[in-house]
Design a protein around this motif. Structure first.
Motif, PDB file in Angstrom:
ATOM      1  N   GLN A   2      -0.134  35.941   9.149  1.00  0.00           N
ATOM      2  CA  GLN A   2      -0.281  37.387   9.288  1.00  0.00           C
ATOM      3  C   GLN A   2      -1.246  37.734  10.412  1.00  0.00           C
ATOM      4  O   GLN A   2      -2.258  37.064  10.614  1.00  0.00           O
ATOM      5  N   SER A  47      -0.544  43.289  10.444  1.00  0.00           N
ATOM      6  CA  SER A  47      -0.276  43.411   9.006  1.00  0.00           C
ATOM      7  C   SER A  47      -1.474  44.037   8.312  1.00  0.00           C
ATOM      8  O   SER A  47      -1.325  44.790   7.351  1.00  0.00           O
ATOM      9  N   LYS A  73       3.239  50.412   6.504  1.00  0.00           N
ATOM     10  CA  LYS A  73       3.183  49.076   5.904  1.00  0.00           C
ATOM     11  C   LYS A  73       1.883  48.333   6.229  1.00  0.00           C
ATOM     12  O   LYS A  73       1.599  47.292   5.646  1.00  0.00           O
ATOM     13  N   VAL A  74       1.097  48.860   7.174  1.00  0.00           N
ATOM     14  CA  VAL A  74      -0.157  48.223   7.568  1.00  0.00           C
ATOM     15  C   VAL A  74      -1.184  48.454   6.471  1.00  0.00           C
ATOM     16  O   VAL A  74      -1.391  49.570   6.016  1.00  0.00           O
ATOM     17  N   HIS A 116      -4.147  38.800   0.760  1.00  0.00           N
ATOM     18  CA  HIS A 116      -3.291  39.164   1.901  1.00  0.00           C
ATOM     19  C   HIS A 116      -2.886  37.921   2.682  1.00  0.00           C
ATOM     20  O   HIS A 116      -1.781  37.878   3.220  1.00  0.00           O
TER      21      HIS A 116
END
Length: 120
Positions: A2, A47, A73-74, A116
């Motif tokens: 990511q 991301s 989406k961030v 994450h």
């Protein structure tokens, strides 16, 4: 892997965070001001985005990213030196998902960003 962007005008904060987060398998990019961060986001959205609340136009950066295609989406973290509910709510209203209180250490970063990193 990511992509995680740190938008902070403190070179020390960026260096420490980058070293720790790179070890967690993030591709870490740094922006030293909001203009640079916006340019980088326009080229490729991260991301995860960590925005320093003390940086000029930090809230504008958050709202602009939210308006970009894919910006919803961030995962945006509003990073502040104070645990003041008013400051945190301003970030939340601008579009931040979560908060990161400075100063932080390895344990805080691993706890905050570990889920994450695993989601990649």
């Amino acid at each position: 892997m990511q992509r995680l962007m740190i938008a902070d005008d403190s070179a020390v904060i960026c260096k420490v965070a980058k070293r720790i987060l790179t070890g967690m398998n993030f591709l870490v990019v740094e922006a030293s001001n909001t203009g640079e961060a916006l340019e980088m986001c326009e080229a490729q959205l991260p991301s995860v985005l960590v925005v320093d609340a003390g940086m000029p136009d930090a809230l504008k950066l958050i709202t602009t990213v939210r308006q970009m295609q894919g910006g919803d989406k961030v995962k945006i973290f509003y990073s502040t030196i104070e645990n003041d509910i008013k400051v945190l709510m301003v970030g939340k209203r601008a579009g931040a998902d979560d908060f990161l209180i400075k100063p932080f250490d390895r344990n805080i970063l691993e706890t905050t960003f570990g889920p994450h990193a695993l989601a990649a």
